[in-house]
Every structure is written in structure tokens, then in C-alpha cells.
Design a protein around this motif. Structure first.
Motif, PDB file in Angstrom:
ATOM      1  N   THR A  56       0.336   3.209   1.287  1.00 21.58           N
ATOM      2  CA  THR A  56       0.481   3.191  -0.169  1.00 21.58           C
ATOM      3  C   THR A  56      -0.004   1.866  -0.739  1.00 21.58           C
ATOM      4  O   THR A  56      -0.778   1.830  -1.708  1.00 21.58           O
ATOM      5  CB  THR A  56       1.948   3.429  -0.568  1.00 21.58           C
ATOM      6  OG1 THR A  56       2.370   4.709  -0.080  1.00 21.58           O
ATOM      7  CG2 THR A  56       2.117   3.392  -2.082  1.00 21.58           C
ATOM      8  N   ARG A  59      -3.834   1.368  -0.904  1.00 15.98           N
ATOM      9  CA  ARG A  59      -4.583   2.039  -1.962  1.00 15.98           C
ATOM     10  C   ARG A  59      -4.598   1.248  -3.271  1.00 15.98           C
ATOM     11  O   ARG A  59      -5.446   1.506  -4.134  1.00 15.98           O
ATOM     12  CB  ARG A  59      -4.011   3.444  -2.203  1.00 15.98           C
ATOM     13  CG  ARG A  59      -4.386   4.428  -1.110  1.00 15.98           C
ATOM     14  CD  ARG A  59      -3.983   5.848  -1.470  1.00 15.98           C
ATOM     15  NE  ARG A  59      -2.567   6.107  -1.257  1.00 15.98           N
ATOM     16  CZ  ARG A  59      -2.035   6.476  -0.099  1.00 15.98           C
ATOM     17  NH1 ARG A  59      -2.800   6.582   0.983  1.00 15.98           N
ATOM     18  NH2 ARG A  59      -0.738   6.716   0.018  1.00 15.98           N
ATOM     19  N   TYR A  60      -3.678   0.304  -3.436  1.00 22.18           N
ATOM     20  CA  TYR A  60      -3.566  -0.383  -4.720  1.00 22.18           C
ATOM     21  C   TYR A  60      -3.771  -1.890  -4.649  1.00 22.18           C
ATOM     22  O   TYR A  60      -4.137  -2.508  -5.652  1.00 22.18           O
ATOM     23  CB  TYR A  60      -2.205  -0.065  -5.351  1.00 22.18           C
ATOM     24  CG  TYR A  60      -2.074   1.411  -5.654  1.00 22.18           C
ATOM     25  CD1 TYR A  60      -2.653   1.965  -6.793  1.00 22.18           C
ATOM     26  CD2 TYR A  60      -1.412   2.260  -4.766  1.00 22.18           C
ATOM     27  CE1 TYR A  60      -2.568   3.316  -7.055  1.00 22.18           C
ATOM     28  CE2 TYR A  60      -1.318   3.619  -5.018  1.00 22.18           C
ATOM     29  CZ  TYR A  60      -1.896   4.148  -6.160  1.00 22.18           C
ATOM     30  OH  TYR A  60      -1.825   5.492  -6.400  1.00 22.18           O
ATOM     31  N   GLU A 299       0.419   3.134 -11.364  1.00 26.24           N
ATOM     32  CA  GLU A 299      -0.066   4.180 -10.470  1.00 26.24           C
ATOM     33  C   GLU A 299       0.616   4.097  -9.108  1.00 26.24           C
ATOM     34  O   GLU A 299       0.960   5.127  -8.507  1.00 26.24           O
ATOM     35  CB  GLU A 299      -1.585   4.088 -10.318  1.00 26.24           C
ATOM     36  CG  GLU A 299      -2.338   4.412 -11.609  1.00 26.24           C
ATOM     37  CD  GLU A 299      -3.838   4.350 -11.425  1.00 26.24           C
ATOM     38  OE1 GLU A 299      -4.292   3.836 -10.377  1.00 26.24           O
ATOM     39  OE2 GLU A 299      -4.569   4.802 -12.330  1.00 26.24           O
ATOM     40  N   LEU A 300       0.811   2.882  -8.608  1.00 19.66           N
ATOM     41  CA  LEU A 300       1.536   2.722  -7.341  1.00 19.66           C
ATOM     42  C   LEU A 300       2.970   3.208  -7.500  1.00 19.66           C
ATOM     43  O   LEU A 300       3.500   3.919  -6.630  1.00 19.66           O
ATOM     44  CB  LEU A 300       1.503   1.262  -6.890  1.00 19.66           C
ATOM     45  CG  LEU A 300       2.153   0.949  -5.528  1.00 19.66           C
ATOM     46  CD1 LEU A 300       1.505  -0.278  -4.890  1.00 19.66           C
ATOM     47  CD2 LEU A 300       3.667   0.705  -5.639  1.00 19.66           C
ATOM     48  N   ALA A 302       4.158   5.379  -9.588  1.00 18.22           N
ATOM     49  CA  ALA A 302       4.184   6.841  -9.717  1.00 18.22           C
ATOM     50  C   ALA A 302       3.979   7.513  -8.370  1.00 18.22           C
ATOM     51  O   ALA A 302       4.648   8.506  -8.045  1.00 18.22           O
ATOM     52  CB  ALA A 302       3.107   7.288 -10.707  1.00 18.22           C
ATOM     53  N   GLU A 303       3.058   6.977  -7.558  1.00 18.08           N
ATOM     54  CA  GLU A 303       2.826   7.563  -6.239  1.00 18.08           C
ATOM     55  C   GLU A 303       4.066   7.409  -5.360  1.00 18.08           C
ATOM     56  O   GLU A 303       4.438   8.336  -4.616  1.00 18.08           O
ATOM     57  CB  GLU A 303       1.622   6.915  -5.556  1.00 18.08           C
ATOM     58  CG  GLU A 303       1.357   7.481  -4.169  1.00 18.08           C
ATOM     59  CD  GLU A 303       0.078   6.981  -3.535  1.00 18.08           C
ATOM     60  OE1 GLU A 303       0.026   6.916  -2.286  1.00 18.08           O
ATOM     61  OE2 GLU A 303      -0.882   6.670  -4.271  1.00 18.08           O
ATOM     62  N   ARG A 306       6.591  10.011  -6.304  1.00 16.14           N
ATOM     63  CA  ARG A 306       6.229  11.347  -5.808  1.00 16.14           C
ATOM     64  C   ARG A 306       6.527  11.482  -4.319  1.00 16.14           C
ATOM     65  O   ARG A 306       6.950  12.544  -3.849  1.00 16.14           O
ATOM     66  CB  ARG A 306       4.747  11.632  -6.076  1.00 16.14           C
ATOM     67  CG  ARG A 306       4.403  11.870  -7.535  1.00 16.14           C
ATOM     68  CD  ARG A 306       3.005  12.439  -7.671  1.00 16.14           C
ATOM     69  NE  ARG A 306       1.981  11.523  -7.178  1.00 16.14           N
ATOM     70  CZ  ARG A 306       1.382  10.601  -7.909  1.00 16.14           C
ATOM     71  NH1 ARG A 306       1.712  10.454  -9.195  1.00 16.14           N
ATOM     72  NH2 ARG A 306       0.443   9.817  -7.393  1.00 16.14           N
ATOM     73  N   ALA A 307       6.284  10.400  -3.582  1.00 12.57           N
ATOM     74  CA  ALA A 307       6.509  10.421  -2.137  1.00 12.57           C
ATOM     75  C   ALA A 307       7.948  10.081  -1.763  1.00 12.57           C
ATOM     76  O   ALA A 307       8.290  10.051  -0.579  1.00 12.57           O
ATOM     77  CB  ALA A 307       5.565   9.429  -1.454  1.00 12.57           C
TER      78      ALA A 307
END
Length: 343
Positions: A56, A59-60, A299-300, A302-303, A306-307
Motif C-alpha cells: 500500500t 503505491r503512494y 487516496e492512500l 481510502a485504499e 477499503r482493505a
């Protein structure tokens, strides 16, 4: 951790400052990281919570790091994370292009008598912590151990990875310090392998898995009631676990509480990232600032939601201070802790 919000403006200013400042030999901050691989090493098997957090972040982090480097996630599995930590200190480049994430037990392996730990973690450069978490003990309904007190009255078989791993170390320390009759079965690759063994009836439960792992990998078992949280391990009780007993209720005096701080309080390091010793202060500052800003990336966040990955971040400076404080613990406290985690 809410104070990360107050650190955002500071981190942005610091990132701008260190990016604009002159560098020796005419190299810009962009050139420091551009066009070279940036590696995040995971000291545990793919699919574990450590792996999920690392991927995770991967990605950011480049969005907020000068040069926007290409990030590679690599798993170096062995000795419950100690192999990766040794690699970081001896083989990894010291130019800020490699960091690692390992279990909270790893930095203190030398203090707790594990010969495989050939390092002084207080000399490493701590970049930040994504989740200042707690861990839990959980037993299967089929085991008959419906509470932690039941585990003090009957034998419960729990899974572990190795003597320096959080699963083995947590269970062993609880057996020594609380009288829990837990038999540690070692040799599992990680929390995912332990989960399969619990499901098959090979094991009764597990101690030392993070709350985030319990909420992701183990979620179905908890939701169905087949697996029950029986104890929380950490420096402070977690606000979401009001009905789950906290390990500190078993500390009988102040000296024992200090021992608990070293063994169980350290679990607050949760998902910490670290760079090798020898990296220049300027590059450490860049990495810390980029990490702090990334933790505020919508965005991080939010991800992670979700996870179902918990985010209770700490800055690199906060983690560094905690590591140094633990390394400065009185010798007699460290010795008691060392004996408590020995099989």
C-alpha cells in the motif's frame, strides 16, 4: 494518531526545504532518487499484514518523494524478520534507496537474547509507522478456551514462526508472566499459515497477531464466531476492544509493568519502516517527510479503509525516540524480559 494531522504542514514545509537546499557535488534532491530502483523489503511472507502495508505504501510514497522513484517490494523471509533486518544493516545500499518493514519484535532481538540479531536497532534510521497498533490473542471456539482465563487452566496449542517472531514471543512471554498454559508449535511461515492450521484443527489459536491482521485475514473466522479474541497486547487498550481484557491487568507491580512495556508495549511499533544506519541525515529527512505526507494522502487513506488496514501513524522521530528509550532500559528489566521470552 491525530497528531499526524498537525505534522502535515511541518512535513510539507520540511519536504520543500530539503528539496530546495543545495546538495554536495551539484546533485539535486530529484536526482537523488530519480531513475534508480527504490526497494521496500518485507521481512515476512507475501500476503501477511506486513506485506499488505508495504505494498500500500509503495503505491503512494513515490507521489511525495523527490524524483518519484519506481518502488519495488521484495520479500526476504527468514528468522521471523531478523534476516531482512540483518540484510538492511549489512548489504542494503546506504543511499536512502532501501527501507524495510519487520515485526515489532525484530528491533529488540539482541536485547532479548536472540543470537541471530546482529545489530543495534537504535542506530538504524526509523522512517515512520503506519499503524501504532495492538495485537491480540484468539482461540477457536472448538478449543473450549473461550476466555484468556481458560488458557490459564488448560493447555492451548498456538502457532508460531520462530523464537524471535511476534507469535512465538508473545505466547511464550504470556506463559512465563501470566501462567497461561500455551504450548507454542513453531515452524509456520506466518499468520496466514497459522490461520489455515487453526481452521483444520491442528492448532487451537494464536497470540500476537495485529488487530489489522485479525480484521483482514481472520475476519471471516471472527465474524462467524469460530474464533474469539481473548486478550489484547499493547501499551494502551485499544478503543475498539472495550470488552477484551488488556494484558497489563496481569502486571502485579511496577517492575513487572516495565517488563511488560518492553515485551508488549513495543507492539505499538506495529507497521514501522526503517532505513539502514549510515544514510545521510539529509536523505533520512527526505524519507521521513515524504512518509508523513503520504500518510495524509486521501487516496492512500481510502485504499486502507477499503482493505480494512488500520492507520494510526507515527512520525519517524517518534519511532526513533521509542526505540532509543527501550534500548536504554535498566539491565535488570531487560534481563527479566529476555528470560520471559525464552522457550
Amino acid at each position: 494518531m491525530n497528531r499526524m494531522n498537525t505534522n502535515r504542514a511541518f512535513a510539507l514545509a520540511l519536504l520543500a526545504l530539503v528539496t530546495a537546499a543545495p546538495v554536495a557535488q551539484g546533485q539535486t534532491r530529484e536526482e537523488m532518487f530519480k531513475d534508480k530502483p527504490f526497494t521496500i523489503v518485507v521481512g515476512h511472507e507475501p500476503g501477511t499484514g506486513f506485506d499488505l502495508y508495504a505494498r500500500t505504501l509503495a503505491r503512494y510514497l513515490p507521489k511525495h518523494q523527490p524524483g518519484k522513484p519506481n518502488v519495488i517490494v521484495q520479500n526476504i523471509v527468514g528468522a521471523s524478520g531478523v534476516s531482512a533486518f540483518n540484510w538492511l544493516g549489512t548489504i542494503a545500499p546506504k543511499d536512502g534507496s532501501a527501507i524495510a518493514i519487520v515485526a515489532f519484535t525484530v528491533p529488540f532481538a539482541p536485547m532479548l537474547g536472540h543470537a541471530s540479531g546482529r545489530f543495534d536497532a537504535s542506530q538504524y534510521n526509523w522512517i515512520g509507522n503506519m499503524d501504532s497498533s495492538v495485537s491480540v490473542c484468539a482461540f477457536s471456539k472448538a478449543s473450549g478456551a473461550l476466555t484468556f482465563e481458560h488458557a490459564r487452566q488448560r493447555e492451548v496449542m498456538v502457532g508460531g514462526t520462530g523464537a524471535s517472531g511476534p507469535l512465538s514471543q508473545s505466547a511464550t512471554a504470556l506463559r512465563s508472566l501470566t501462567g497461561a498454559q500455551m504450548k507454542v508449535i513453531e515452524g509456520y511461515k506466518g499468520s496466514a499459515s497459522v490461520k489455515l492450521a487453526i481452521e483444520s484443527g491442528e492448532l487451537h489459536g494464536v497470540c500476537g497477531i495485529s488487530l489489522s491482521t485479525a480484521r483482514t485475514q481472520y475476519r471471516e473466522a471472527f465474524d462467524s464466531g469460530e474464533l474469539l479474541m481473548t486478550l489484547q497486547l499493547g501499551l494502551e487498550p485499544h478503543p475498539d476492544l472495550k470488552t477484551v481484557p488488556h494484558v497489563y491487568q496481569y502486571a502485579r507491580n511496577e517492575e513487572e509493568r516495565q517488563v511488560f512495556d518492553l515485551i508488549f508495549g513495543a507492539q505499538g511499533l506495529g507497521r514501522s519502516f526503517v532505513a539502514p544506519p549510515g544514510v545521510s541525515p539529509q536523505r533520512v529527512a527526505i524519507l521521513r517527510a515524504a512518509f508523513t505526507v503520504a500518510m495524509q494522502d486521501p487516496e492512500l487513506i481510502a485504499e486502507a479503509e477499503r482493505a480494512q488496514l488500520d492507520l494510526r501513524p507515527q512520525t519517524g522521530e517518534e519511532v526513533q525516540a521509542f526505540i532509543q528509550r527501550v534500548y536504554a532500559a535498566p539491565r535488570e528489566i531487560a534481563e527479566r524480559a529476555r528470560k520471559a521470552v525464552q522457550p
